[in-house]
Design an enzyme around this catalytic site. Structure first.
Site, PDB file in Angstrom:
ATOM      1  CB  CYS A 160      -1.070   0.037   1.114  1.00  0.00           C
ATOM      2  SG  CYS A 160      -1.857   1.524   1.408  1.00  0.00           S
TER       3      CYS A 160
ATOM      4  CB  CYS B 266      -1.885   4.614   4.624  1.00  0.00           C
ATOM      5  SG  CYS B 266      -3.417   4.165   3.602  1.00  0.00           S
ATOM      6  CB  SER B 267       0.141   0.675   6.487  1.00  0.00           C
ATOM      7  OG  SER B 267      -0.910   1.190   7.401  1.00  0.00           O
ATOM      8  CB  CYS B 268      -4.898  -0.370   2.571  1.00  0.00           C
ATOM      9  SG  CYS B 268      -5.315   1.335   2.595  1.00  0.00           S
TER      10      CYS B 268
END
Lengths: 124, 187
Positions: free
Chosen positions: B88, B91-93
């Site tokens: 991702c 962000c950090s999906c």
């Protein structure tokens, strides 16, 4: 960093499997870590923590909380809020202000981007 | 919770590195962690594999770990020609209802930027070397679409039960930064 089991045993009704604590959602682990680290830094003792958490859960049950485990970390957070205020690390007012700042930041952040406090339009 | 965290951080009552360390300890304990079961079922049941590739969200829900959130899950299959890697970049999906909490490196800026520019280098850092003629496909997650890699079934596992196969499926193999354990590895 694993918590010693005698510390975990003091905490009422902590959702666990055979190896230790389990979490339903990422924020629960973050909330768990906040309390563990605040304790490690000396904000409160572990027995103070356990007592405050049981009181919080009992109060919630009396108020009709179904206590199915889904609300456990909400009680956890409320306890941490209460202790942080009663230990004088912050005030309820300050906490509310920061909360509103996060809310405003979240609304002002375009979808798909990480929400950061600097996005609060009122931040100076 | 973010407000409380901000206040505690500002007053020095918690420190971000310590928080990461605690969460990392329990990262495999978060969420239903059902990814390995999904993969193992797809390996033994061709009809399930079809459904999984056609509609990941529905096929995963069949195993009754329904993703609470609205986002869709797309399952991408590794083959002899293609290796899939999930990142991702924003962000950090992460498909945490299936895989648990994202590992700390998944959220790190170097992984997020390098996975797209130099996927082969990132894989090498994870100890994965692929044949030069194998295509690497990088999937960038968003808030609406999460990806799960269906790794290739290891050789020598003919006739294995789903439970036994599931033990070979690592978290990293479902992100694409690793491969499943080989059949010989003592699990």
């Amino acid at each position: 960093m694993t918590l010693p089991s005698d510390m975990l045993k003091l905490i009422p009704a902590l959702p666990c499997d055979v190896e230790g604590p389990v979490f339903r959602e990422p924020w629960e682990a973050q909330a768990f870590a906040l309390a563990v680290d605040a304790h490690a830094k000396g904000l409160f003792t572990w027995s103070e923590w356990a007592a405050a958490l049981s009181a919080q859960i009992k109060a919630a049950q009396l108020a009709g909380d179904p206590d199915t485990g889904e609300t456990y970390y909400q009680h956890w957070l409320a306890t941490l809020e209460g202790l942080t205020v009663s230990k004088g690390a912050t005030s309820l007012d300050q906490l509310k202000q920061v909360q509103s700042a996060w809310d405003r930041a979240a609304r002002a952040t375009p979808h798909g981007q990480p929400i950061v406090l600097e996005n609060d339009p009122l931040a100076s | 919770m973010r407000a409380l965290e901000t206040v505690l951080l500002a007053k020095g009552y918690v420190d971000p590195a310590a928080l990461d360390l605690i969460v990392e300890t329990y990262e495999t304990k978060i969420g239903p962690r059902c990814g390995a079961q999904v993969v193992a079922k797809a390996w033994v049941d061709p009809a399930y594999r079809q459904r999984l590739l056609a509609d990941g969200t529905a096929a995963v829900a069949e195993l009754s770990f329904s993703g609470r959130q609205g986002e869709h899950l797309k399952v991408v299959e590794n083959t002899g020609q293609v290796h899939n890697l999930v990142v991702c970049t924003l962000c950090s999906c992460y498909p945490w209802p299936v895989l648990g909490l994202p590992p700390v490196w998944y959220k790190s800026a170097p992984y997020r930027s390098r996975a797209v520019i130099d996927p082969r280098g990132v894989l090498a850092d994870f100890g994965v070397t692929l044949p030069r003629d194998k295509t690497i496909r990088v999937w960038d997650s968003t808030a609406e679409m999460r990806y799960l890699v269906l790794p290739q079934r290891p050789a020598g596992t003919e006739g294995w039960s789903e439970e036994r196969l599931a033990e070979l499926v690592t978290r990293d193999s479902m992100i694409g930064t690793g491969l499943p354990h080989p059949a010989g590895a003592g699990a």
